[in-house]
Every structure is written in C-alpha cells, then in structure tokens.
Design a protein around this motif. Structure first.
Motif, PDB file in Angstrom:
ATOM      1  N   LEU A  25      65.293   8.598  -1.203  1.00 11.99           N
ATOM      2  CA  LEU A  25      64.987   9.938  -1.262  1.00 11.99           C
ATOM      3  C   LEU A  25      64.099  10.265  -2.375  1.00 11.99           C
ATOM      4  O   LEU A  25      62.780  10.835  -2.449  1.00 11.99           O
ATOM      5  CB  LEU A  25      65.949  11.031  -1.311  1.00 11.99           C
ATOM      6  N   VAL A  26      64.347   9.498  -3.647  1.00 11.31           N
ATOM      7  CA  VAL A  26      63.647   9.969  -4.969  1.00 11.31           C
ATOM      8  C   VAL A  26      62.354   9.239  -4.704  1.00 11.31           C
ATOM      9  O   VAL A  26      61.285   9.553  -5.281  1.00 11.31           O
ATOM     10  CB  VAL A  26      64.582   9.404  -6.050  1.00 11.31           C
ATOM     11  N   GLN A  27      62.553   7.908  -4.454  1.00  9.46           N
ATOM     12  CA  GLN A  27      61.251   7.166  -4.016  1.00  9.46           C
ATOM     13  C   GLN A  27      60.123   7.728  -3.432  1.00  9.46           C
ATOM     14  O   GLN A  27      59.020   7.844  -3.616  1.00  9.46           O
ATOM     15  CB  GLN A  27      61.789   5.771  -3.373  1.00  9.46           C
ATOM     16  N   GLU A  28      60.561   8.216  -2.037  1.00  8.25           N
ATOM     17  CA  GLU A  28      59.710   8.775  -1.321  1.00  8.25           C
ATOM     18  C   GLU A  28      59.164  10.072  -1.867  1.00  8.25           C
ATOM     19  O   GLU A  28      57.986  10.621  -1.590  1.00  8.25           O
ATOM     20  CB  GLU A  28      60.522   9.361   0.047  1.00  8.25           C
ATOM     21  N   THR A  29      59.917  10.866  -2.531  1.00  6.91           N
ATOM     22  CA  THR A  29      59.596  11.917  -3.390  1.00  6.91           C
ATOM     23  C   THR A  29      58.436  11.941  -4.289  1.00  6.91           C
ATOM     24  O   THR A  29      57.498  12.443  -4.418  1.00  6.91           O
ATOM     25  CB  THR A  29      60.739  12.628  -3.892  1.00  6.91           C
ATOM     26  N   LEU A  30      58.671  10.814  -5.163  1.00  9.47           N
ATOM     27  CA  LEU A  30      57.796  10.393  -6.020  1.00  9.47           C
ATOM     28  C   LEU A  30      56.191   9.840  -5.426  1.00  9.47           C
ATOM     29  O   LEU A  30      55.164  10.088  -5.579  1.00  9.47           O
ATOM     30  CB  LEU A  30      58.221   9.457  -6.984  1.00  9.47           C
ATOM     31  N   HIS A  57      61.822  17.106   1.803  1.00 12.90           N
ATOM     32  CA  HIS A  57      62.042  15.776   2.734  1.00 12.90           C
ATOM     33  C   HIS A  57      63.455  15.587   3.133  1.00 12.90           C
ATOM     34  O   HIS A  57      63.552  15.075   4.403  1.00 12.90           O
ATOM     35  CB  HIS A  57      61.462  14.600   1.737  1.00 12.90           C
ATOM     36  N   PHE A  58      64.533  15.924   2.506  1.00 10.48           N
ATOM     37  CA  PHE A  58      65.899  15.513   2.926  1.00 10.48           C
ATOM     38  C   PHE A  58      66.038  16.279   3.991  1.00 10.48           C
ATOM     39  O   PHE A  58      66.669  15.938   5.166  1.00 10.48           O
ATOM     40  CB  PHE A  58      67.008  16.016   1.803  1.00 10.48           C
ATOM     41  N   ARG A  59      65.570  17.719   3.996  1.00  9.30           N
ATOM     42  CA  ARG A  59      66.135  18.768   5.219  1.00  9.30           C
ATOM     43  C   ARG A  59      65.507  18.017   6.475  1.00  9.30           C
ATOM     44  O   ARG A  59      66.075  18.237   7.460  1.00  9.30           O
ATOM     45  CB  ARG A  59      65.577  19.885   4.977  1.00  9.30           C
ATOM     46  N   SER A  60      63.983  17.679   6.433  1.00  7.09           N
ATOM     47  CA  SER A  60      63.333  17.102   7.565  1.00  7.09           C
ATOM     48  C   SER A  60      64.112  15.637   8.107  1.00  7.09           C
ATOM     49  O   SER A  60      64.192  15.675   9.169  1.00  7.09           O
ATOM     50  CB  SER A  60      62.015  16.805   7.002  1.00  7.09           C
ATOM     51  N   GLU A  61      64.485  15.094   7.335  1.00  7.62           N
ATOM     52  CA  GLU A  61      65.096  13.861   7.677  1.00  7.62           C
ATOM     53  C   GLU A  61      66.628  14.102   8.170  1.00  7.62           C
ATOM     54  O   GLU A  61      66.878  13.496   9.339  1.00  7.62           O
ATOM     55  CB  GLU A  61      65.250  12.684   6.815  1.00  7.62           C
ATOM     56  N   TYR A  62      67.269  15.264   7.856  1.00  7.93           N
ATOM     57  CA  TYR A  62      68.541  15.444   8.291  1.00  7.93           C
ATOM     58  C   TYR A  62      68.251  15.950   9.540  1.00  7.93           C
ATOM     59  O   TYR A  62      68.989  15.718  10.697  1.00  7.93           O
ATOM     60  CB  TYR A  62      69.187  16.509   7.296  1.00  7.93           C
ATOM     61  N   ARG A  67      69.634  14.288  15.586  1.00  2.83           N
ATOM     62  CA  ARG A  67      69.281  13.982  16.843  1.00  2.83           C
ATOM     63  C   ARG A  67      69.684  12.403  17.472  1.00  2.83           C
ATOM     64  O   ARG A  67      69.809  12.131  18.420  1.00  2.83           O
ATOM     65  CB  ARG A  67      67.902  14.227  17.442  1.00  2.83           C
ATOM     66  N   GLU A  68      69.826  11.520  16.393  1.00  7.36           N
ATOM     67  CA  GLU A  68      69.926  10.189  16.325  1.00  7.36           C
ATOM     68  C   GLU A  68      71.620   9.950  16.558  1.00  7.36           C
ATOM     69  O   GLU A  68      72.379  10.589  15.977  1.00  7.36           O
ATOM     70  CB  GLU A  68      69.477   9.348  15.416  1.00  7.36           C
ATOM     71  N   VAL A  69      71.836   8.966  17.673  1.00  5.07           N
ATOM     72  CA  VAL A  69      73.230   8.485  17.706  1.00  5.07           C
ATOM     73  C   VAL A  69      73.230   6.942  17.103  1.00  5.07           C
ATOM     74  O   VAL A  69      72.774   6.071  17.654  1.00  5.07           O
ATOM     75  CB  VAL A  69      73.733   8.625  19.065  1.00  5.07           C
TER      76      VAL A  69
END
Length: 178
Positions: A25-30, A57-62, A67-69
C-alpha cells in the motif's frame, strides 16, 4: 515524501493488519503521488495528501476484494494459524501490546482510523478530517468514542495504567491536537 514513509507504513498496517500488504500500500501510494505530483498544492500538508492517497487506495482495493472469493476450502487459512507449539510472549510489554492490538482491532473501522490518525500519527483533528473527508466534529466524536471503547475493552481508567509506550499513551490520551 520520504519523511512520511514510517507514518504511512504504520497507518497502512493499522488498516490492513498485514505488514506485507501495508508495504504494498505504501509503495503504491508513493507511486501514485509521484505520478500525480502536479496535483499537490505547494504550501499544503504533504503528509495529509499522502495519507489521503493511501486511504483512498486501500478503500478502493477493499471494495474490489470484497467481491473476490479465495481459498474456498480453507486450506490456506489453516496453514496461517499459529501452531500449538508456539511459545507465549515472555515480556510483559509484549503481552500488553498484543492486548492493545486485539482491542484496537475490535473498534469500528472509522473509529480506529480516526484514532490512529490523531493519536498515533499526530495529525490535528482538522487534518484528520480532511484525510477522511469528514467534518471535524465527526472526527472528534470518533476519536472520543474509540478511546472510550479501548479503555473499556482494556479495563483501564486512564492511559497511565497501560504501559509506558509513547504511541499507546498517545492513542489512549484524552487530549488530542486540534
């Protein structure tokens, strides 16, 4: 940007509960921040801008992951459980920290997020409100309720009763910046 990395990482860990996931998450944020640096307003709070990117970003991925199983038969989950032979922590502060971590995980996500931003990351109520896209009063209420719930879960009357760790004391402290 680099000075914000330790705080970003701590916030990401509190959101995801997983160190590897937090590092991602930090890497993607940067990466997103560097790609969109032209949208940063000079003179404003760089840390707050980065925290907002990380949180969004965290909320979007969450939402996407909900929806994924995965691991329908549960074999992977079973492999991650600690074995019975694992030895319990020997140091009192480690036990206290583990109790605190479990209690923190029981808070409502919005309350935990506000508490981490104000108590542990040192943002003012106004800055936390901007990061969470909420009213200042909402953040103050969330922090107050989170602190009260933590005190109740930990069966303590004040932060003084729970170790001497600076971050723990800051989170449980009744007085916040702002």
């Amino acid at each position: 940007m680099l000075t914000a990395v330790p705080s970003l990482r701590a916030f990401a860990i509190s959101l995801s509960g997983n160190i590897d996931r937090a590092d991602d998450l930090v890497q993607e944020t940067l990466l997103r921040a560097m790609a969109n640096i032209d949208s940063f307003q000079p003179g404003t709070n760089m840390s707050a801008w980065l925290f907002t990117i990380l949180r969004n970003h965290f909320r979007s991925e969450y939402r996407k992951r909900r929806r994924e199983v995965e691991d329908g038969d549960g074999h992977h989950v079973d492999s991650l459980k600690p074995s019975c032979s694992a030895s319990p922590p020997q140091q009192h502060s480690r036990v206290e920290f583990e109790e605190f971590r479990k209690a923190l995980a029981k808070l409502l996500p919005d309350q935990r997020e506000a508490l981490i931003l104000v108590g542990a990351s040192g943002f003012s109520y106004e800055e936390a409100a901007a990061i969470c896209e909420s009213a200042v009063g909402t953040i103050k209420s969330r922090v107050n309720r989170a602190r009260a719930r933590l005190s109740n879960l930990l069966s303590i009357d004040s932060a003084d009763m729970f170790g001497q760790d600076h971050t723990t004391l800051a989170v449980l402290s009744v007085a916040g910046r702002g």
